[in-house]
Design a protein around this motif. Structure first.
Motif, PDB file in Angstrom:
ATOM      1  N   GLY A  60       0.826  -1.207   0.000  1.00 51.32           N
ATOM      2  CA  GLY A  60       0.000   0.000   0.000  1.00 51.32           C
ATOM      3  C   GLY A  60       0.857   1.253   0.000  1.00 51.32           C
ATOM      4  O   GLY A  60       0.591   2.221  -0.744  1.00 51.32           O
ATOM      5  N   THR A  61       1.900   1.251   0.825  1.00 57.41           N
ATOM      6  CA  THR A  61       2.848   2.359   0.850  1.00 57.41           C
ATOM      7  C   THR A  61       3.512   2.510  -0.509  1.00 57.41           C
ATOM      8  O   THR A  61       3.650   3.627  -1.040  1.00 57.41           O
ATOM      9  CB  THR A  61       3.930   2.109   1.923  1.00 57.41           C
ATOM     10  N   GLU A  62       3.919   1.381  -1.075  1.00 56.73           N
ATOM     11  CA  GLU A  62       4.572   1.373  -2.384  1.00 56.73           C
ATOM     12  C   GLU A  62       3.670   1.970  -3.458  1.00 56.73           C
ATOM     13  O   GLU A  62       4.108   2.798  -4.286  1.00 56.73           O
ATOM     14  CB  GLU A  62       4.924  -0.072  -2.734  1.00 56.73           C
ATOM     15  N   THR A  63       2.404   1.584  -3.447  1.00 56.29           N
ATOM     16  CA  THR A  63       1.451   2.073  -4.442  1.00 56.29           C
ATOM     17  C   THR A  63       1.231   3.578  -4.304  1.00 56.29           C
ATOM     18  O   THR A  63       1.233   4.316  -5.297  1.00 56.29           O
ATOM     19  CB  THR A  63       0.108   1.318  -4.307  1.00 56.29           C
ATOM     20  N   MET A  64       1.048   4.048  -3.076  1.00 60.82           N
ATOM     21  CA  MET A  64       0.857   5.484  -2.863  1.00 60.82           C
ATOM     22  C   MET A  64       2.097   6.281  -3.234  1.00 60.82           C
ATOM     23  O   MET A  64       2.008   7.383  -3.781  1.00 60.82           O
ATOM     24  CB  MET A  64       0.447   5.753  -1.417  1.00 60.82           C
ATOM     25  N   PRO A 109      -7.319  -3.871  -6.833  1.00 63.27           N
ATOM     26  CA  PRO A 109      -7.290  -2.900  -7.929  1.00 63.27           C
ATOM     27  C   PRO A 109      -8.112  -1.645  -7.660  1.00 63.27           C
ATOM     28  O   PRO A 109      -7.835  -0.589  -8.229  1.00 63.27           O
ATOM     29  CB  PRO A 109      -7.843  -3.684  -9.125  1.00 63.27           C
ATOM     30  N   SER A 110      -9.121  -1.750  -6.788  1.00 61.49           N
ATOM     31  CA  SER A 110      -9.926  -0.564  -6.474  1.00 61.49           C
ATOM     32  C   SER A 110      -9.095   0.494  -5.745  1.00 61.49           C
ATOM     33  O   SER A 110      -9.362   1.694  -5.855  1.00 61.49           O
ATOM     34  CB  SER A 110     -11.153  -0.941  -5.641  1.00 61.49           C
ATOM     35  N   PHE A 111      -8.083   0.048  -5.011  1.00 63.06           N
ATOM     36  CA  PHE A 111      -7.175   0.970  -4.325  1.00 63.06           C
ATOM     37  C   PHE A 111      -6.378   1.767  -5.362  1.00 63.06           C
ATOM     38  O   PHE A 111      -6.228   2.990  -5.264  1.00 63.06           O
ATOM     39  CB  PHE A 111      -6.240   0.177  -3.412  1.00 63.06           C
ATOM     40  N   ILE A 112      -5.885   1.055  -6.394  1.00 62.23           N
ATOM     41  CA  ILE A 112      -5.152   1.720  -7.476  1.00 62.23           C
ATOM     42  C   ILE A 112      -6.085   2.645  -8.250  1.00 62.23           C
ATOM     43  O   ILE A 112      -5.725   3.787  -8.572  1.00 62.23           O
ATOM     44  CB  ILE A 112      -4.526   0.680  -8.425  1.00 62.23           C
TER      45      ILE A 112
END
Length: 201
Positions: A60-64, A109-112
């Motif tokens: 999650g940190t990586e994606t943000m 994927p909804s987070f992305i």
């Protein structure tokens, strides 16, 4: 008219080989352009790139963090260039986040999607080249003469997941053109030229 062209593919699929060819094509057509990359493309983005490629962190940190670098890239480079009629050739964009963080690491994927809508609503590439190659073949292409980043060190299972999402994205969006990277460089560049001819005609 300015074009937003992105280049995608798993590590070792050969996309980097063809970025300069795409830029040279645009130059020959007298289309002003800028070659850039993600994560990176700005001073802040390049600093974040080092963290993203080498430091372990929660997905999650990586994606943000990917989207933080992307936000800076968009407002500092991509949007100003396109508004100034300068085309962008970008080594990876948001498709890579779906492929790597969803397909490789399993984030929802909804987070992305929520970050995508927040950071660049309405900004989508005009053309995306997806260089596709079997992960085993791609892995054999990655040089052993340099230190691999944390993604390049991942397992074949990881890269099979990345490839799966890339191919799903390609089926879902007509802007994608999938290129079989097992072909010769000359064959691939012939295909690239045809697709670029269709884009800039």
């Amino acid at each position: 008219m300015a074009y937003f062209i992105t280049v995608e593919g798993i590590d070792g699929a050969g996309k980097s080989t063809h970025l300069e060819f795409i830029q040279n094509y645009l130059n020959k057509k007298n289309i002003q352009n800028k070659l850039t990359r993600e994560p990176g493309g700005t001073d802040i983005g390049e600093k974040l790139r080092q963290l993203l490629l080498h430091d372990e962190m929660d997905v999650g940190t990586e994606t943000m963090m990917m989207f933080a670098a992307r936000h800076e890239h968009i407002i500092s480079v991509i949007q100003p260039s396109l508004k100034s009629n300068i085309s962008i050739v970008c080594d990876r964009f948001t498709d890579a986040t779906y492929a790597y963080q969803q397909g490789g690491k399993g984030i929802d994927p909804s987070f992305i999607k929520s970050l995508e809508q927040l950071v660049h609503p309405g900004l989508t590439p005009d053309l995306t080249f997806l260089f596709d190659l079997d992960p085993e073949a791609a892995h054999s292409r990655i040089s052993n003469e340099r230190d691999l980043d944390k993604f390049e060190k991942q397992s074949l299972t990881f890269f099979n997941g990345v490839r799966k999402i890339y191919l799903e994205l390609a089926k879902a969006h007509s802007r994608f053109h999938v290129i079989d990277s097992s072909q010769t460089i000359e064959q691939i560049q012939d295909i690239i030229s045809i697709k670029l001819d269709e884009l800039v005609k």
